[in-house]
Scaffold this motif. Structure first.
Motif, mmCIF file in Angstrom:
data_model
loop_
_atom_site.group_PDB
_atom_site.id
_atom_site.type_symbol
_atom_site.label_atom_id
_atom_site.label_comp_id
_atom_site.label_asym_id
_atom_site.label_seq_id
_atom_site.Cartn_x
_atom_site.Cartn_y
_atom_site.Cartn_z
ATOM 1 N N UNK A 1 0.586 -0.701 -0.434
ATOM 2 C CA UNK A 1 0.283 0.073 -0.248
ATOM 3 C C UNK A 1 0.683 1.480 0.187
ATOM 4 N N UNK A 2 0.462 1.745 -0.824
ATOM 5 C CA UNK A 2 1.706 3.274 -0.663
ATOM 6 C C UNK A 2 0.502 4.203 -0.197
ATOM 7 N N UNK A 3 0.830 5.365 0.091
ATOM 8 C CA UNK A 3 -0.008 6.117 1.241
ATOM 9 C C UNK A 3 0.655 7.737 0.682
ATOM 10 N N UNK A 4 -0.153 8.084 -0.029
ATOM 11 C CA UNK A 4 0.583 9.656 0.070
ATOM 12 C C UNK A 4 0.028 10.906 0.722
ATOM 13 N N UNK A 5 1.183 11.722 1.376
ATOM 14 C CA UNK A 5 0.653 12.473 2.449
ATOM 15 C C UNK A 5 0.689 13.592 2.090
ATOM 16 N N UNK A 6 1.632 13.872 1.136
ATOM 17 C CA UNK A 6 2.316 15.433 0.591
ATOM 18 C C UNK A 6 3.794 15.585 1.794
ATOM 19 N N UNK A 7 4.223 16.802 2.035
ATOM 20 C CA UNK A 7 5.310 17.024 2.564
ATOM 21 C C UNK A 7 4.650 18.495 3.610
#
Length: 184
Positions: free
Chosen positions: A134-140
């Protein structure tokens, strides 16, 4: 075969013109824009009516001749056998704009709670459906969501996580690997 004044198309390019003359074994054509270009006889095709074209190509269509001129596509000889489950990666974008239509009226606490709950729900879904990644895209951002995500993932046994592939996701994503228990 070609005469001055004949309309011609260039086989390996997308322009045409009229035969203007002959020089050093090449045919000089003039494009509609006024450029003069030299070509070999086999690089040009005379624009005529379809009856003459058929006899010229001896039963070959113009498109068949053009296909022969195209470079063959490179084929890959290395083929890895992967199951459909291995190649699927669940990507979960935790940016608040992706989770709710309008964030107006939500406090930072509400936003972070919604993002954390979404991450937890998606992780549980992936575990239940025996997904391996799973890849969680959370931003910087300021790193608050990443820290919350790290804390959440740290509470699970049987998973590893790290920063996701920089080439694909940049700095703002975490990759989670779920170790599957074969007895489940």
């Amino acid at each position: 075969m070609f005469k001055i004044g004949d309309e011609v198309n260039v086989l390996d390019d997308s322009f045409n013109g009229k035969v203007k003359g002959f020089k050093a074994g090449k045919i000089i054509i003039e494009t509609p824009e006024g450029f003069e270009l030299a070509f070999e006889e086999n690089e040009l095709i005379k624009v005529t009516n379809s009856g003459e074209m058929k006899s010229f190509f001896a039963e070959k269509s113009v498109s068949a001749v053009l296909r022969e001129k195209e470079e063959p596509k490179k084929r890959s000889f290395v083929k890895e056998k992967k199951s459909k489950r291995d190649e699927f990666v669940l990507e979960v974008d935790l940016h608040i704009e992706k989770l709710v239509p309008n964030k107006r009226g939500m406090s930072n606490y509400d936003i972070l709670t919604l993002q954390s709950d979404t991450a937890k729900r998606q992780l549980e879904f992936a575990i239940k459906n025996r997904m391996q990644k799973v890849v969680f895209i959370h931003g910087v951002g300021e790193g608050v969501l990443k820290a919350e995500l790290d804390f959440l993932l740290g509470r699970y046994e049987g998973i590893d996580f790290r920063d996701a592939d920089y080439q694909k996701y940049g700095l703002g994503a975490t990759e989670v690997f779920i170790k599957q228990n074969p007895n489940r």
